[in-house]
Design a protein around this motif. Sequence first.
Motif, PDB file in Angstrom:
ATOM      1  N   GLU A  48      46.396  -6.782  26.766  1.00 38.52           N
ATOM      2  CA  GLU A  48      45.185  -6.929  25.974  1.00 38.52           C
ATOM      3  C   GLU A  48      45.248  -8.290  25.285  1.00 38.52           C
ATOM      4  O   GLU A  48      46.202  -8.561  24.537  1.00 38.52           O
ATOM      5  N   MET A  49      44.230  -9.111  25.528  1.00 34.72           N
ATOM      6  CA  MET A  49      44.225 -10.453  24.983  1.00 34.72           C
ATOM      7  C   MET A  49      43.035 -10.609  24.043  1.00 34.72           C
ATOM      8  O   MET A  49      41.886 -10.522  24.482  1.00 34.72           O
ATOM      9  N   ASN A  50      43.317 -10.810  22.777  1.00 35.35           N
ATOM     10  CA  ASN A  50      42.278 -10.970  21.764  1.00 35.35           C
ATOM     11  C   ASN A  50      42.338 -12.359  21.144  1.00 35.35           C
ATOM     12  O   ASN A  50      43.335 -13.068  21.279  1.00 35.35           O
ATOM     13  N   SER A  51      41.278 -12.722  20.457  1.00 31.24           N
ATOM     14  CA  SER A  51      41.198 -14.036  19.795  1.00 31.24           C
ATOM     15  C   SER A  51      41.611 -15.144  20.751  1.00 31.24           C
ATOM     16  O   SER A  51      42.416 -16.026  20.415  1.00 31.24           O
ATOM     17  N   LEU A  52      41.066 -15.113  21.940  1.00 29.31           N
ATOM     18  CA  LEU A  52      41.458 -16.075  22.968  1.00 29.31           C
ATOM     19  C   LEU A  52      41.079 -17.493  22.581  1.00 29.31           C
ATOM     20  O   LEU A  52      40.056 -17.738  21.925  1.00 29.31           O
ATOM     21  N   LYS A  53      41.930 -18.418  22.994  1.00 30.09           N
ATOM     22  CA  LYS A  53      41.733 -19.840  22.715  1.00 30.09           C
ATOM     23  C   LYS A  53      41.660 -20.602  24.032  1.00 30.09           C
ATOM     24  O   LYS A  53      42.178 -20.140  25.055  1.00 30.09           O
ATOM     25  N   PRO A  54      41.058 -21.772  24.021  1.00 32.12           N
ATOM     26  CA  PRO A  54      41.027 -22.588  25.251  1.00 32.12           C
ATOM     27  C   PRO A  54      42.428 -22.838  25.821  1.00 32.12           C
ATOM     28  O   PRO A  54      42.581 -22.919  27.043  1.00 32.12           O
ATOM     29  N   ASP A  55      43.434 -22.940  24.965  1.00 31.69           N
ATOM     30  CA  ASP A  55      44.805 -23.144  25.429  1.00 31.69           C
ATOM     31  C   ASP A  55      45.355 -21.955  26.216  1.00 31.69           C
ATOM     32  O   ASP A  55      46.399 -22.076  26.859  1.00 31.69           O
ATOM     33  N   ASP A  56      44.684 -20.817  26.144  1.00 36.11           N
ATOM     34  CA  ASP A  56      45.117 -19.654  26.920  1.00 36.11           C
ATOM     35  C   ASP A  56      44.638 -19.720  28.368  1.00 36.11           C
ATOM     36  O   ASP A  56      45.009 -18.875  29.186  1.00 36.11           O
TER      37      ASP A  56
END
Length: 125
Positions: free
Chosen positions: A81-89
């Motif tokens: 589960e991936m939350n608060s995703l950032k461009p670096d992800d």
Amino acid sequence: QVELVESGGGSVQAGGSLRLSCAVSGYTIVPYCMAWFRQAPGKVREGVAGISKEGIKAYTDAVKGRFTIAQDNAKITVTLEMNSLKPDDTAIYYCAADRAIWCSGGLVENDYTYWGQGTQVTVSS
């Protein structure tokens, strides 16, 4: 023959969420430790999150507090589960698994024998 079947991924705006899943197919009568790795363009592949057969979890510092790894009771399916995703992800995310007794669910590539094909995660700003 063991194969890892990945699903999920896609494109999302920064701050959004995505869920990745990975299932072991083939030899499924024993538990596996499992993990997620990722490779961004021009960078080396890095460990993101791992889980041992005992349920002990490991995360790279960059995703702590934002990503959650979980495994089913049979220890043959893993989710991220991936939350608060950032461009670096943004990266290709790979599922990895191993059934060796000594597999600890860590973030070292050489600890894993089986690998998925990878699924793209794109986070736009």
